[in-house]
Design a protein around this motif. Structure first.
Motif, PDB file in Angstrom:
ATOM      1  N   ASN A  16       0.833  -1.211   0.000  1.00  0.00           N
ATOM      2  CA  ASN A  16       0.000   0.000   0.000  1.00  0.00           C
ATOM      3  C   ASN A  16       0.869   1.263   0.000  1.00  0.00           C
ATOM      4  N   THR A  17       1.786   1.343  -0.960  1.00  0.00           N
ATOM      5  CA  THR A  17       2.666   2.497  -1.083  1.00  0.00           C
ATOM      6  C   THR A  17       2.606   3.068  -2.493  1.00  0.00           C
ATOM      7  N   LEU A  18       3.139   4.284  -2.621  1.00  0.00           N
ATOM      8  CA  LEU A  18       3.318   4.921  -3.920  1.00  0.00           C
ATOM      9  C   LEU A  18       4.811   5.160  -4.118  1.00  0.00           C
ATOM     10  N   THR A  19       5.367   4.621  -5.187  1.00  0.00           N
ATOM     11  CA  THR A  19       6.789   4.763  -5.468  1.00  0.00           C
ATOM     12  C   THR A  19       7.000   5.780  -6.582  1.00  0.00           C
ATOM     13  N   LEU A  20       7.889   6.722  -6.347  1.00  0.00           N
ATOM     14  CA  LEU A  20       8.178   7.761  -7.325  1.00  0.00           C
ATOM     15  C   LEU A  20       8.774   7.155  -8.594  1.00  0.00           C
ATOM     16  N   VAL A  21       8.186   7.538  -9.736  1.00  0.00           N
ATOM     17  CA  VAL A  21       8.670   7.071 -11.034  1.00  0.00           C
ATOM     18  C   VAL A  21       9.253   8.233 -11.842  1.00  0.00           C
ATOM     19  N   LEU A  22       8.584   9.398 -11.748  1.00  0.00           N
ATOM     20  CA  LEU A  22       8.991  10.529 -12.574  1.00  0.00           C
ATOM     21  C   LEU A  22       8.594  11.838 -11.908  1.00  0.00           C
ATOM     22  N   ASN A  23       9.533  12.768 -11.809  1.00  0.00           N
ATOM     23  CA  ASN A  23       9.239  14.107 -11.284  1.00  0.00           C
ATOM     24  C   ASN A  23       8.765  15.012 -12.412  1.00  0.00           C
ATOM     25  N   GLU A  24       7.607  14.710 -12.950  1.00  0.00           N
ATOM     26  CA  GLU A  24       7.079  15.475 -14.084  1.00  0.00           C
ATOM     27  C   GLU A  24       5.574  15.288 -14.167  1.00  0.00           C
ATOM     28  N   ASP A  25       4.897  16.298 -14.653  1.00  0.00           N
ATOM     29  CA  ASP A  25       3.458  16.229 -14.886  1.00  0.00           C
ATOM     30  C   ASP A  25       3.227  15.709 -16.303  1.00  0.00           C
TER      31      ASP A  25
END
Length: 206
Positions: free
Chosen positions: A107-116
């Motif tokens: 139940n986590t969110l892992t960063l993939v991309l610092n972009e919109d």
């Protein structure tokens, strides 16, 4: 001494950045989905106008659990049906800040991309940018023989779960296949066996 202090500062900064790479979601509150199924089915609609209003993590966590979270920890089964239990549908949470991958097991969110990337998901439909969150559904078949039919079918199951959970949580959404899939693939560095299926803008109805 100054060099030591600078090193400590840099290490602290790096640790802070690393800590943000994975966000632990609050426990989903299944009770928030308490409307009767009949009422939810009766009221469910596709919506394309959204308020500029934040969706908090508790609600997002509950929505993601409903989409394809773990419903039986003992067996690892999820809330959505899945052809031959492939559990191939992965959900990316896209906001104006970044893109994160939902990990049902912890139940986590892992960063993939610092972009919109919502412009790429919108593909010219500007209402997409009004929604504070967009969920991107892909079928990850990189470790098995590709089956487009199974991928589309499983994405449909998760998509319907998102629709119904949004209705129960007071949110609105619409399922969309339209997007710049090539740009999405490139920016998220998706493997060859990953099929980009659908996206769902998520927000409160205007």
């Amino acid at each position: 001494m100054k060099k030591i202090l600078l090193l400590v500062f840099v290490l602290t900064l790096c640790m802070g950045v690393k800590a943000q790479e994975t966000v632990q979601l609050p426990q989903p509150e299944i009770g928030m989905l308490g409307k009767s199924l009949g009422k939810i089915l009766q009221e469910r609609r596709s919506v394309r106008e959204y308020q500029d209003k934040h969706v908090d993590l508790k609600i997002l966590s509950t929505l993601l659990w409903a989409a394809c979270g773990i419903s039986d920890p003992a067996s690892g089964k999820i809330t959505a049906p899945s052809a031959v239990n492939m559990q191939d549908i992965k959900v990316y949470v896209c906001t104006k800040k970044d893109v994160r991958l939902f990990n049902p097991k912890d139940n986590t969110l892992t960063l993939v991309l610092n972009e919109d990337i919502r412009q790429d998901l919108a593909a010219g439909q500007k209402f997409m940018l009004d929604a504070p969150v967009a969920l991107l559904l892909v079928s990850d078949q990189s470790n098995r023989r590709r089956n487009d039919q199974y991928g589309a079918m499983d994405a449909g199951y998760v998509s319907q779960n998102i629709y119904l959970a949004c209705q129960a949580l007071g949110l609105s959404t619409v399922a969309r296949a339209m997007m710049n899939k090539d740009a999405v693939r490139t920016k998220l560095n998706l493997a060859e066996g990953v099929i980009v299926e659908l996206n769902h803008p998520i927000g409160y109805k205007k």
